[in-house]
Design a protein around this motif. Sequence first.
Motif, short mmCIF file in Angstrom:
data_model
loop_
_atom_site.label_atom_id
_atom_site.label_comp_id
_atom_site.label_asym_id
_atom_site.label_seq_id
_atom_site.Cartn_x
_atom_site.Cartn_y
_atom_site.Cartn_z
N VAL A 426 0.85 -1.20 0.00
CA VAL A 426 0.00 0.00 0.00
C VAL A 426 0.88 1.25 0.00
N VAL A 427 0.62 2.18 -0.90
CA VAL A 427 1.31 3.47 -0.89
C VAL A 427 0.82 4.25 0.32
N LEU A 428 1.76 4.72 1.13
CA LEU A 428 1.42 5.28 2.44
C LEU A 428 0.99 6.74 2.35
N GLY A 429 0.11 7.11 3.28
CA GLY A 429 -0.24 8.50 3.49
C GLY A 429 -1.14 9.12 2.46
N VAL A 430 -1.77 8.33 1.60
CA VAL A 430 -2.59 8.88 0.53
C VAL A 430 -4.06 8.86 0.92
N ASP A 431 -4.69 10.02 0.89
CA ASP A 431 -6.14 10.12 1.08
C ASP A 431 -6.79 9.85 -0.27
N ARG A 432 -7.16 8.60 -0.50
CA ARG A 432 -7.66 8.20 -1.82
C ARG A 432 -8.94 8.94 -2.20
N GLN A 433 -9.80 9.19 -1.21
CA GLN A 433 -11.05 9.87 -1.51
C GLN A 433 -10.79 11.30 -1.98
N GLN A 434 -9.87 11.98 -1.30
CA GLN A 434 -9.57 13.35 -1.68
C GLN A 434 -8.85 13.40 -3.03
N LEU A 435 -7.94 12.47 -3.26
CA LEU A 435 -7.24 12.41 -4.52
C LEU A 435 -8.21 12.15 -5.67
N GLN A 436 -9.12 11.22 -5.48
CA GLN A 436 -10.08 10.90 -6.54
C GLN A 436 -11.00 12.07 -6.82
N ALA A 437 -11.43 12.76 -5.77
CA ALA A 437 -12.31 13.91 -5.97
C ALA A 437 -11.61 15.01 -6.76
N ALA A 438 -10.34 15.25 -6.44
CA ALA A 438 -9.58 16.28 -7.16
C ALA A 438 -9.36 15.87 -8.61
#
Length: 467
Positions: A426-438
Amino acid sequence: MSAKTLFHPVNLPLDRLPGADRLLLLKGGMIVTMDDGLGSFAVGDVLIRGTEIVSVGAQVAAENAEVIDATGMIVIPGLVDTHRHAWEGQLRRINPNSPTLEDYCNATHFSFAKYYRPQDMYVGNMLTALGCINSGITTIIDNSHNARSGAHSDAAIEALLDAGIRAVHAPGAPLSGDWESSQWPGDLRRLKSKYASDPESLVTLAMMAQINREQWAVARELGLNIVTEFFGAGMAAELGALQQEGLLGADNIFNHCTCLPDQGWSILRQAGVKVNVCPRSDAHYGLEDGVFAWQKAVDHGLNPGLSVDNESSYSGDMFTEMRVAFYLQRAAAHSAKFHGKSSAPDLVSARQLLKAATVDGAVCAGLESKIGSITPGKQADIVLIRTDNLSVYPSNNAVGTVVHAAERGDIDTVIIAGRIRKRGGVVLGVDRQQLQAAAEESRSYLFDAAGYRPDPFAESFTPLHAH
């Protein structure tokens, strides 16, 4: 408001690098150092202090070290992508059947690129950087030929820094649309002062420019490498004059290099020009004859790096690049031998291609003293690959497994400058929800701005108004 403040999907500690005294021990892995002096270890350890590798051996003792159990894993240097247009991250596979370079440009430069805002540069670079980390690519040369303003360049660099990847960022002039041309290439001075003054930074600076003597002079004044898209008879014809004027050197990085005559290759070697080749890109977009220049480079004594180029048509991993390179070279070599050609080349080996993706890539990036091999004194850019997954177990040959079988899902751990960026797959520290929204906001904006109606089953790219 900067692109960075709009969203910040990677939640990592404020200090980008580990403390100088922190000890990290990779224990019991099968180590492929890619250092001919050290060799490889069927079972061995790697000790890291802060950002640096301090010891590699069959058994390394270290008190008070954090231990990563590498039992059953193959340990390799981080992979190096020597040519990636990171800003195109949100355009992944938008044009999978693209037949020509012009068609690629229609789906990128001549359509969406014109409408990029700084935040779109941030999103594209962030997606690309995280995708690279996920697939074991720890260093990229970021060919950023969409530097529409200083703010666009700032956003691209901030994304690389926030993602925690090692990068050589090479801003360049856009190919179409309106942009702040008055700031180019002068803005490189500001960028160097702002981002390239810290020798410990993971992001360094270069210039992306075609053959332009005035622009090249600015880069050399600033001590920056020069990245050039180079291919075809027209560009090759200029090599003689460039050589006579003393304008070629080790600070030149040439991409592609398809269809260069032997004389051109001799000039590149004599001048010390760095070269990378693009197994998939050249075939996909039909650059000249569509044959990547690996064999020509090797025949003339050059050791090219490998590059993915872009993700607008295909995947962004180096495993596939190595495999495509292996089989394209093997097919050409077997064909030449079968047809009785006296010039039939030797067959490429898996180790040669892993070297191209590590050691030779580091040389191309000008970072060979820091990365490319698991060597004491170098930066700890290291990848741990599991061998217990059903698709790779049992692993009877370490290099063969890496080059011919491993995939990004087999990567357990990615370390960049001693900092763990992927762990347990797993790539650490990534807010997937925020990244996907952006990413969705950026993609929707760009599609609307370019008049593009997305079709997930389209056979070709058909924007409503390109150019």
